[in-house]
Design a protein around this motif. Sequence first.
Motif, short mmCIF file in Angstrom:
data_model
loop_
_atom_site.label_atom_id
_atom_site.label_comp_id
_atom_site.label_asym_id
_atom_site.label_seq_id
_atom_site.Cartn_x
_atom_site.Cartn_y
_atom_site.Cartn_z
N GLY A 195 30.69 18.55 60.66
CA GLY A 195 30.05 17.64 59.71
C GLY A 195 30.85 16.40 59.39
N GLU A 196 31.79 16.05 60.27
CA GLU A 196 32.69 14.93 59.98
C GLU A 196 31.96 13.59 59.79
N GLU A 197 30.83 13.43 60.46
CA GLU A 197 30.14 12.15 60.39
C GLU A 197 29.03 12.13 59.33
N VAL B 80 31.62 29.16 59.77
CA VAL B 80 32.10 28.41 58.61
C VAL B 80 30.91 28.06 57.71
N ALA B 81 31.21 27.62 56.50
CA ALA B 81 30.15 27.10 55.64
C ALA B 81 29.48 25.91 56.34
N ALA C 114 23.49 21.20 65.17
CA ALA C 114 23.51 22.28 66.15
C ALA C 114 22.62 21.95 67.35
N VAL C 115 21.42 21.43 67.09
CA VAL C 115 20.53 21.06 68.19
C VAL C 115 21.13 19.92 69.00
N ALA D 19 19.94 23.69 50.72
CA ALA D 19 18.78 23.44 51.58
C ALA D 19 18.98 22.18 52.41
N VAL D 20 19.50 21.14 51.78
CA VAL D 20 19.74 19.88 52.50
C VAL D 20 20.81 20.06 53.57
N GLU D 21 21.92 20.73 53.20
CA GLU D 21 23.01 20.92 54.15
C GLU D 21 22.61 21.84 55.30
#
Length: 264
Positions: free
Chosen positions: A241-243, A234-235, A57-58, A47-49
């Motif tokens: 999500g690098e940052e 992808v998941a 995305a936005v 849920a958090v991810e």
Amino acid sequence: MTDRIDTSVAHPARRYDYWLGGKDNFQADRDSGDQIAKLYPGIRTAAVENRRFLRRAVTYLTREAGIRQFLDIGTGIPTADNTHEVAQRIAPDARIVYVDNDPIVLAHARALLRSSKEGRTAYLDADLRDPDRILADADLRDTLDLTRPVGLMLIAVLHFVTDEEEPYAIVRRLLDALPPGSHLALSHGTLDFIPPEVKAAAAASGMRSDMYGRTRDEVARFLDGLEIVEPGIVAVPEWRGEEEPAPRPAPGEVSVYGAVARKP
């Protein structure tokens, strides 16, 4: 509106709020959420991810794709970094239409999802399964210009639509109403990363789920004819999500696919 709220039956938006640590949920939502968490301990991490994926995305759509209009269906109960907050931090004139079928969500939305002065927000009481009603709504037409690109947000909602309810046709109908340059951002639960023993335990428990996990190939079908943005399907922890705070969860800890794609 309150006469439509059945607190004795779990609702996905309120259960999701519970997993995120919110307070806008009832005992039935908490019981359902705990039952699922016993079988899938990573559900709260998921849920958090998933929420972090929405923010990224936005951000991409607003900053890099130049999107200034969003149609967010399956909004959920407002929490931090809602679509309009993320978009309007970058482009204050961004316009957002939120859609949900839970009256509690709509009540909170009208109270909490306040637009910037330059932009605009609207809130529709409607269901993803009725795309024609959504598209024909006067508030939507008054808020969004459907001759200009729109960011269609389907975040953690399609896995509540069964195959019999024709989810692919629903998404196609929505995309057909949007012009070239529009984008689809979606996240979708999957069983692809779930170990066989966990699947067996879930089956043996007799627990009925209102979520329909689809495979990667099935998720990809929603993006047919679109130009998929890197890094692809992808998941959600792996989508740009690098940052995000390290260490990042493994796909098996989340079991949610995410993707963004452009309508040519």
